[in-house]
Design an enzyme around this catalytic site. Structure first.
Site, PDB file in Angstrom:
ATOM      1  N   LYS A 119       0.830  -1.216   0.000  1.00 40.72           N
ATOM      2  CA  LYS A 119       0.000   0.000   0.000  1.00 40.72           C
ATOM      3  C   LYS A 119       0.862   1.263   0.000  1.00 40.72           C
ATOM      4  CE  LYS A 119      -2.350  -0.907   3.781  1.00 40.72           C
ATOM      5  NZ  LYS A 119      -1.825  -2.229   4.198  1.00 40.72           N
ATOM      6  N   ARG A 157     -10.142   0.169   8.756  1.00 38.62           N
ATOM      7  CA  ARG A 157      -9.530  -1.130   8.979  1.00 38.62           C
ATOM      8  C   ARG A 157     -10.495  -2.109   9.622  1.00 38.62           C
ATOM      9  NH1 ARG A 157      -3.770   0.016   8.769  1.00 38.62           N
ATOM     10  NH2 ARG A 157      -2.583  -1.857   9.152  1.00 38.62           N
ATOM     11  N   ARG A 193      11.692  -5.883   5.507  1.00 34.50           N
ATOM     12  CA  ARG A 193      11.487  -4.516   5.013  1.00 34.50           C
ATOM     13  C   ARG A 193      12.380  -3.502   5.721  1.00 34.50           C
ATOM     14  NH1 ARG A 193       5.374  -2.524   4.767  1.00 34.50           N
ATOM     15  NH2 ARG A 193       5.402  -2.698   7.031  1.00 34.50           N
ATOM     16  N   ARG A 235      10.972  -0.720  10.921  1.00 33.95           N
ATOM     17  CA  ARG A 235       9.867  -0.312  11.802  1.00 33.95           C
ATOM     18  C   ARG A 235       9.802  -1.220  13.023  1.00 33.95           C
ATOM     19  NH1 ARG A 235       4.520   0.284   8.223  1.00 33.95           N
ATOM     20  NH2 ARG A 235       3.702  -0.878   9.989  1.00 33.95           N
ATOM     21  N   ARG A 259      -0.533  -8.945  13.402  1.00 33.18           N
ATOM     22  CA  ARG A 259      -1.092  -8.001  12.417  1.00 33.18           C
ATOM     23  C   ARG A 259      -1.817  -8.739  11.297  1.00 33.18           C
ATOM     24  NH1 ARG A 259       4.264  -4.993  11.158  1.00 33.18           N
ATOM     25  NH2 ARG A 259       3.165  -3.979   9.444  1.00 33.18           N
TER      26      ARG A 259
HETATM   27  P1  ADP Z   1       0.668  -2.061   7.881  1.00 35.12           P
HETATM   28  O1  ADP Z   1      -0.397  -1.865   6.844  1.00 35.12           O
HETATM   29  O2  ADP Z   1       1.967  -2.491   7.291  1.00 35.12           O
HETATM   30  O3  ADP Z   1       0.244  -2.942   9.027  1.00 35.12           O
HETATM   31  P2  ADP Z   1       0.279   0.657   9.001  1.00 35.12           P
HETATM   32  O4  ADP Z   1       1.347   1.677   9.047  1.00 35.12           O
HETATM   33  O5  ADP Z   1      -0.878   0.923   8.118  1.00 35.12           O
HETATM   34  O6  ADP Z   1       1.045  -0.684   8.563  1.00 35.12           O
HETATM   35  O7  ADP Z   1      -0.277   0.383  10.477  1.00 35.12           O
HETATM   36  C1  ADP Z   1       0.571   0.113  11.561  1.00 35.12           C
HETATM   37  C2  ADP Z   1      -0.255  -0.101  12.832  1.00 35.12           C
HETATM   38  O8  ADP Z   1      -0.947   1.120  13.162  1.00 35.12           O
HETATM   39  C3  ADP Z   1      -1.348  -1.146  12.748  1.00 35.12           C
HETATM   40  O9  ADP Z   1      -0.861  -2.453  13.000  1.00 35.12           O
HETATM   41  C4  ADP Z   1      -2.330  -0.663  13.825  1.00 35.12           C
HETATM   42  O10 ADP Z   1      -1.886  -1.030  15.101  1.00 35.12           O
HETATM   43  C5  ADP Z   1      -2.225   0.851  13.718  1.00 35.12           C
HETATM   44  N1  ADP Z   1      -3.270   1.385  12.801  1.00 35.12           N
HETATM   45  C6  ADP Z   1      -3.077   1.949  11.575  1.00 35.12           C
HETATM   46  N2  ADP Z   1      -4.247   2.303  11.014  1.00 35.12           N
HETATM   47  C7  ADP Z   1      -5.221   1.958  11.897  1.00 35.12           C
HETATM   48  C8  ADP Z   1      -6.643   2.037  11.898  1.00 35.12           C
HETATM   49  N3  ADP Z   1      -7.331   2.529  10.854  1.00 35.12           N
HETATM   50  N4  ADP Z   1      -7.311   1.594  12.992  1.00 35.12           N
HETATM   51  C9  ADP Z   1      -6.650   1.092  14.044  1.00 35.12           C
HETATM   52  N5  ADP Z   1      -5.322   0.964  14.105  1.00 35.12           N
HETATM   53  C10 ADP Z   1      -4.597   1.386  13.051  1.00 35.12           C
END
Ligand code: ADP
Ligand code: ZN
Length: 206
Positions: free
Chosen positions: A13, A88, A122, A152, A163
């Site tokens: 993404k 999400r 990554r 990260r 996750r």
């Molecule tokens: P990835 O898609 O690689 O898991 P992100 O940077 O999108 O990475 O998200 C990292 C973390 O941030 C998620 O595992 C979650 O804990 C939190 N997070 C991100 N977006 C949301 C969301 N819309 N609702 C709840 N938690 C979120």
């Protein structure tokens, strides 16, 4: 045009988001980036978010929805935006429908067996670029901007396992949600390169 990027962690993404941002001038809004900036800045939101992110769980909906609602109230998004990492779960999607107009949901479909290796290998740059150790040949800086790459904190096997589970249980149902609204477009990534995926994305967006 307002779009949502949907896909499992590691689906690409972020990589597609930077390309889409450049070509289509859509404002890129990543809830993950917003949370990480808050953690770095030691804000109250960052303190709440950190424990959830480290555990591979979703940050509570009240916090997350409020952040997105605020962000979308800013005038710079008038020309269109791209949500990366939000919604999400079904609750967030229903909330979003109350305060925003979504035109399209772009779903990046990948083989989940690839994701653990992809995410744990990554290395990312603060400019938004990301790499995989297998192709870095020992390089530790970003080929695009020269800054030091880093890993990260949540890109470790335990957190990634959680996750991926969170994605399957809570996020994957959004595919159906947007399909029912007639807004879903899926790109099957298979073993396509990022450029090939982007070509497929452009075909949809053009
Ligand atoms: P990835 O898609 O690689 O898991 P992100 O940077 O999108 O990475 O998200 C990292 C973390 O941030 C998620 O595992 C979650 O804990 C939190 N997070 C991100 N977006 C949301 C969301 N819309 N609702 C709840 N938690 C979120
Ligand atoms: Zn960089």
């Amino acid at each position: 045009m307002n779009i949502i990027l949907l896909g499992a962690p590691g689906a690409g993404k972020g990589t597609q988001a930077s390309r889409i941002e450049q070509k289509y001038s859509l404002v890129h809004i990543s809830t993950g980036d917003i949370f990480r900036a808050n953690i770095k800045g030691g804000t109250p939101i960052g303190k709440v978010a950190k424990s959830y992110i480290d555990a591979g769980k979703l940050v509570p909906d009240e916090v997350t929805c409020e952040i997105v609602k605020d962000r979308l109230a800013s005038p710079d998004i008038k020309g269109g935006y791209m949500l990366d990492g939000f919604p999400r779960n079904l609750f967030q999607a229903a909330e979003l429908d109350k305060f925003a107009k979504v035109d399209l949901c772009l779903n990046l479909e990948v083989d989940t067996s690839l994701l653990m290796d992809r995410i744990c290998g990554r290395r990312v740059c603060s400019c938004g670029e990301s790499y995989h150790v297998s192709t870095l040949n020992g390089a530790t800086t970003c080929a695009k901007c020269g800054k030091e790459l880093y890993q990260r904190a949540d890109d470790n096997p335990e957190t990634v396992g959680a996750r991926l589970e969170t994605y399957e249980k809570q996020t994957a149902p959004l595919i159906d949600y947007y399909a029912k609204q007639g807004k879903l477009k899926t790109v099957v990534c298979g073993n396509k390169t990022p450029d090939e995926v982007f070509a497929a994305v452009c075909e949809i967006l053009d």
